[in-house]
Scaffold this motif. Structure first.
Motif, PDB file in Angstrom:
ATOM      1  N   GLN A  24       1.649   9.292  12.898  1.00 14.72           N
ATOM      2  CA  GLN A  24       1.532   8.030  11.745  1.00 14.72           C
ATOM      3  C   GLN A  24       0.894   6.677  11.396  1.00 14.72           C
ATOM      4  O   GLN A  24       1.075   6.818  11.402  1.00 14.72           O
ATOM      5  N   SER A  25      -0.252   6.488  12.019  1.00 14.36           N
ATOM      6  CA  SER A  25      -0.923   5.007  12.515  1.00 14.36           C
ATOM      7  C   SER A  25      -1.480   4.541  11.294  1.00 14.36           C
ATOM      8  O   SER A  25      -2.074   3.448  11.744  1.00 14.36           O
ATOM      9  N   LEU A  26      -2.109   5.442  10.248  1.00 15.34           N
ATOM     10  CA  LEU A  26      -2.823   4.692   9.091  1.00 15.34           C
ATOM     11  C   LEU A  26      -1.719   4.344   8.131  1.00 15.34           C
ATOM     12  O   LEU A  26      -1.111   5.084   7.316  1.00 15.34           O
ATOM     13  N   PHE A  27      -1.743   2.657   7.996  1.00 10.24           N
ATOM     14  CA  PHE A  27      -1.545   1.828   6.806  1.00 10.24           C
ATOM     15  C   PHE A  27      -1.943   0.396   6.423  1.00 10.24           C
ATOM     16  O   PHE A  27      -2.781   0.192   7.508  1.00 10.24           O
ATOM     17  N   LEU A  28      -1.128   0.513   5.496  1.00  5.93           N
ATOM     18  CA  LEU A  28      -1.454  -1.234   4.404  1.00  5.93           C
ATOM     19  C   LEU A  28      -1.121  -1.953   4.447  1.00  5.93           C
ATOM     20  O   LEU A  28       0.141  -1.860   5.788  1.00  5.93           O
ATOM     21  N   SER A  29      -1.869  -3.574   4.580  1.00  2.00           N
ATOM     22  CA  SER A  29      -1.151  -4.244   5.047  1.00  2.00           C
ATOM     23  C   SER A  29       0.596  -4.865   4.066  1.00  2.00           C
ATOM     24  O   SER A  29       1.399  -5.501   4.477  1.00  2.00           O
ATOM     25  N   HIS A  30       0.675  -4.088   2.531  1.00  2.00           N
ATOM     26  CA  HIS A  30       1.405  -4.629   1.902  1.00  2.00           C
ATOM     27  C   HIS A  30       1.268  -3.631   1.342  1.00  2.00           C
ATOM     28  O   HIS A  30       0.546  -3.075   0.649  1.00  2.00           O
ATOM     29  N   SER A  31       2.454  -3.079   0.403  1.00  2.00           N
ATOM     30  CA  SER A  31       3.058  -2.044  -0.563  1.00  2.00           C
ATOM     31  C   SER A  31       3.928  -2.947  -1.459  1.00  2.00           C
ATOM     32  O   SER A  31       4.706  -3.031  -0.963  1.00  2.00           O
ATOM     33  N   PRO A  32       3.839  -2.535  -3.323  1.00  2.00           N
ATOM     34  CA  PRO A  32       2.775  -1.876  -3.359  1.00  2.00           C
ATOM     35  C   PRO A  32       1.565  -2.228  -3.406  1.00  2.00           C
ATOM     36  O   PRO A  32       1.453  -4.209  -4.240  1.00  2.00           O
ATOM     37  N   THR A  34      -2.125  -3.490  -6.117  1.00  2.00           N
ATOM     38  CA  THR A  34      -2.525  -3.480  -7.391  1.00  2.00           C
ATOM     39  C   THR A  34      -4.052  -3.840  -7.249  1.00  2.00           C
ATOM     40  O   THR A  34      -4.385  -4.341  -6.610  1.00  2.00           O
ATOM     41  N   GLU A  35      -4.343  -3.037  -8.452  1.00  2.00           N
ATOM     42  CA  GLU A  35      -5.877  -3.780  -8.350  1.00  2.00           C
ATOM     43  C   GLU A  35      -6.830  -4.510  -8.843  1.00  2.00           C
ATOM     44  O   GLU A  35      -5.962  -5.606  -9.524  1.00  2.00           O
ATOM     45  N   GLY A  36      -7.448  -4.677  -7.499  1.00  2.00           N
ATOM     46  CA  GLY A  36      -7.798  -6.027  -7.339  1.00  2.00           C
ATOM     47  C   GLY A  36      -7.509  -6.807  -6.673  1.00  2.00           C
ATOM     48  O   GLY A  36      -8.272  -8.573  -6.273  1.00  2.00           O
ATOM     49  N   GLU A  37      -6.414  -6.846  -5.689  1.00  2.00           N
ATOM     50  CA  GLU A  37      -6.185  -7.020  -4.461  1.00  2.00           C
ATOM     51  C   GLU A  37      -7.025  -7.093  -3.369  1.00  2.00           C
ATOM     52  O   GLU A  37      -7.288  -5.332  -3.609  1.00  2.00           O
ATOM     53  N   THR A  38      -7.097  -7.699  -2.827  1.00  2.00           N
ATOM     54  CA  THR A  38      -7.143  -7.523  -0.950  1.00  2.00           C
ATOM     55  C   THR A  38      -6.594  -6.594  -0.159  1.00  2.00           C
ATOM     56  O   THR A  38      -5.497  -8.176   0.470  1.00  2.00           O
ATOM     57  N   VAL A  39      -6.082  -6.243   0.510  1.00  2.00           N
ATOM     58  CA  VAL A  39      -5.735  -5.343   1.794  1.00  2.00           C
ATOM     59  C   VAL A  39      -6.622  -4.984   2.901  1.00  2.00           C
ATOM     60  O   VAL A  39      -7.036  -4.866   2.667  1.00  2.00           O
ATOM     61  N   LEU A  40      -5.449  -4.593   4.160  1.00  2.00           N
ATOM     62  CA  LEU A  40      -5.573  -4.575   5.123  1.00  2.00           C
ATOM     63  C   LEU A  40      -5.342  -2.937   5.137  1.00  2.00           C
ATOM     64  O   LEU A  40      -4.646  -3.049   5.004  1.00  2.00           O
ATOM     65  N   ILE A  41      -6.840  -2.327   6.587  1.00  4.16           N
ATOM     66  CA  ILE A  41      -6.415  -0.762   6.560  1.00  4.16           C
ATOM     67  C   ILE A  41      -5.974  -1.620   7.611  1.00  4.16           C
ATOM     68  O   ILE A  41      -6.613  -1.904   8.617  1.00  4.16           O
ATOM     69  N   HIS A  42      -4.487  -0.596   8.306  1.00  4.01           N
ATOM     70  CA  HIS A  42      -4.743  -0.467   9.723  1.00  4.01           C
ATOM     71  C   HIS A  42      -4.225   0.014  10.756  1.00  4.01           C
ATOM     72  O   HIS A  42      -4.261   1.742   9.825  1.00  4.01           O
ATOM     73  N   ALA A  43      -5.161   0.786  11.530  1.00  2.00           N
ATOM     74  CA  ALA A  43      -4.664   2.121  12.461  1.00  2.00           C
ATOM     75  C   ALA A  43      -4.730   1.588  13.897  1.00  2.00           C
ATOM     76  O   ALA A  43      -5.498   0.845  14.525  1.00  2.00           O
ATOM     77  N   ASP A 115      -1.616   0.525  -8.047  1.00  2.00           N
ATOM     78  CA  ASP A 115      -1.480   0.041  -9.463  1.00  2.00           C
ATOM     79  C   ASP A 115      -2.495  -0.073 -10.077  1.00  2.00           C
ATOM     80  O   ASP A 115      -3.360  -0.904  -9.550  1.00  2.00           O
ATOM     81  N   ALA A 116      -2.721   0.438 -11.406  1.00  2.00           N
ATOM     82  CA  ALA A 116      -3.919  -0.945 -12.801  1.00  2.00           C
ATOM     83  C   ALA A 116      -3.142  -2.222 -12.703  1.00  2.00           C
ATOM     84  O   ALA A 116      -1.706  -2.844 -12.627  1.00  2.00           O
ATOM     85  N   LYS A 117      -3.809  -2.688 -13.382  1.00  2.00           N
ATOM     86  CA  LYS A 117      -3.613  -4.378 -13.484  1.00  2.00           C
ATOM     87  C   LYS A 117      -3.288  -4.185 -14.546  1.00  2.00           C
ATOM     88  O   LYS A 117      -3.223  -3.996 -15.615  1.00  2.00           O
ATOM     89  N   PRO A 118      -2.009  -4.932 -14.340  1.00  2.00           N
ATOM     90  CA  PRO A 118      -1.123  -5.607 -15.403  1.00  2.00           C
ATOM     91  C   PRO A 118      -2.213  -5.843 -16.790  1.00  2.00           C
ATOM     92  O   PRO A 118      -2.915  -6.478 -16.911  1.00  2.00           O
ATOM     93  N   VAL A 119      -1.840  -5.178 -17.973  1.00  2.00           N
ATOM     94  CA  VAL A 119      -2.302  -5.723 -19.335  1.00  2.00           C
ATOM     95  C   VAL A 119      -1.591  -6.796 -20.092  1.00  2.00           C
ATOM     96  O   VAL A 119      -0.918  -7.143 -20.568  1.00  2.00           O
ATOM     97  N   PRO A 120      -2.481  -8.110 -19.994  1.00  2.00           N
ATOM     98  CA  PRO A 120      -2.089  -9.148 -20.713  1.00  2.00           C
ATOM     99  C   PRO A 120      -2.014  -8.984 -21.968  1.00  2.00           C
ATOM    100  O   PRO A 120      -2.275  -8.276 -23.347  1.00  2.00           O
TER     101      PRO A 120
END
Length: 151
Positions: A24-32, A34-43, A115-120
């Motif tokens: 189970q070594s495939l994971f994201l750098s943070h959670s949750p 949100t759309e538009g954020e940059t995240v790291l995928i780790h393996a 997650d979808a970006k919050p609507v202002p």
């Protein structure tokens, strides 16, 4: 002869398996996320073979390549590999392939929800803001006229 066959049978899994994914070594750098954020995928990969492993990790979603990372592992070594990803909202199944040349040594996939970006909140229309400013001014003028001496 039988003894040699037993030794070969014991060594074959070590020779065949080589480098692979940790459990189970495939994971994201943070959670949750949100759309538009940059995240790291780790393996996380490890090399259980007696020889060094040199190859690459390919991260994809469907037919789209997310990124690649070089893999160089000495015998018994493990490493975390990462690529940057800016996903859209929704469910995404990411596939990581550990490759040596054109041969796929091992694959692992994971599904992530973004997650979808919050609507202002909508601002009040400009016409109602102007009307409120005029009403506010009229009340002040009326109050001043009531206390001010007449000329």
């Amino acid at each position: 002869m039988l003894r040699a066959a037993a030794i070969i049978a014991l060594l074959l899994p070590q020779l065949a398996l080589g480098a692979g994914f940790a459990k189970q070594s495939l994971f994201l750098s943070h959670s949750p996320v949100t759309e538009g954020e940059t995240v790291l995928i780790h393996a996380v990969v490890n090399n259980d073979a007696a020889a060094a492993f040199n190859g690459e990790m390919l991260f994809t979603e469907g037919s789209a390549v997310i990124g690649k990372a070089a893999v160089a592992l000495d015998p018994g070594e493990a490493a975390a590999l990462s690529v940057s990803w800016k996903p859209s909202a929704g469910s995404h199944t990411v596939l990581a392939e550990l490759k040596k040349g054109s041969e796929v040594v091992e694959r692992q996939s994971a599904t992530f929800t973004v997650d979808a970006k919050p609507v202002p909140k909508a601002a009040a229309p400009a016409s109602s803001q102007a009307a409120a400013a005029v009403e506010s001014s009229e009340k002040i003028q009326g109050t001043i006229a009531g206390v001010s001496p007449a000329v």
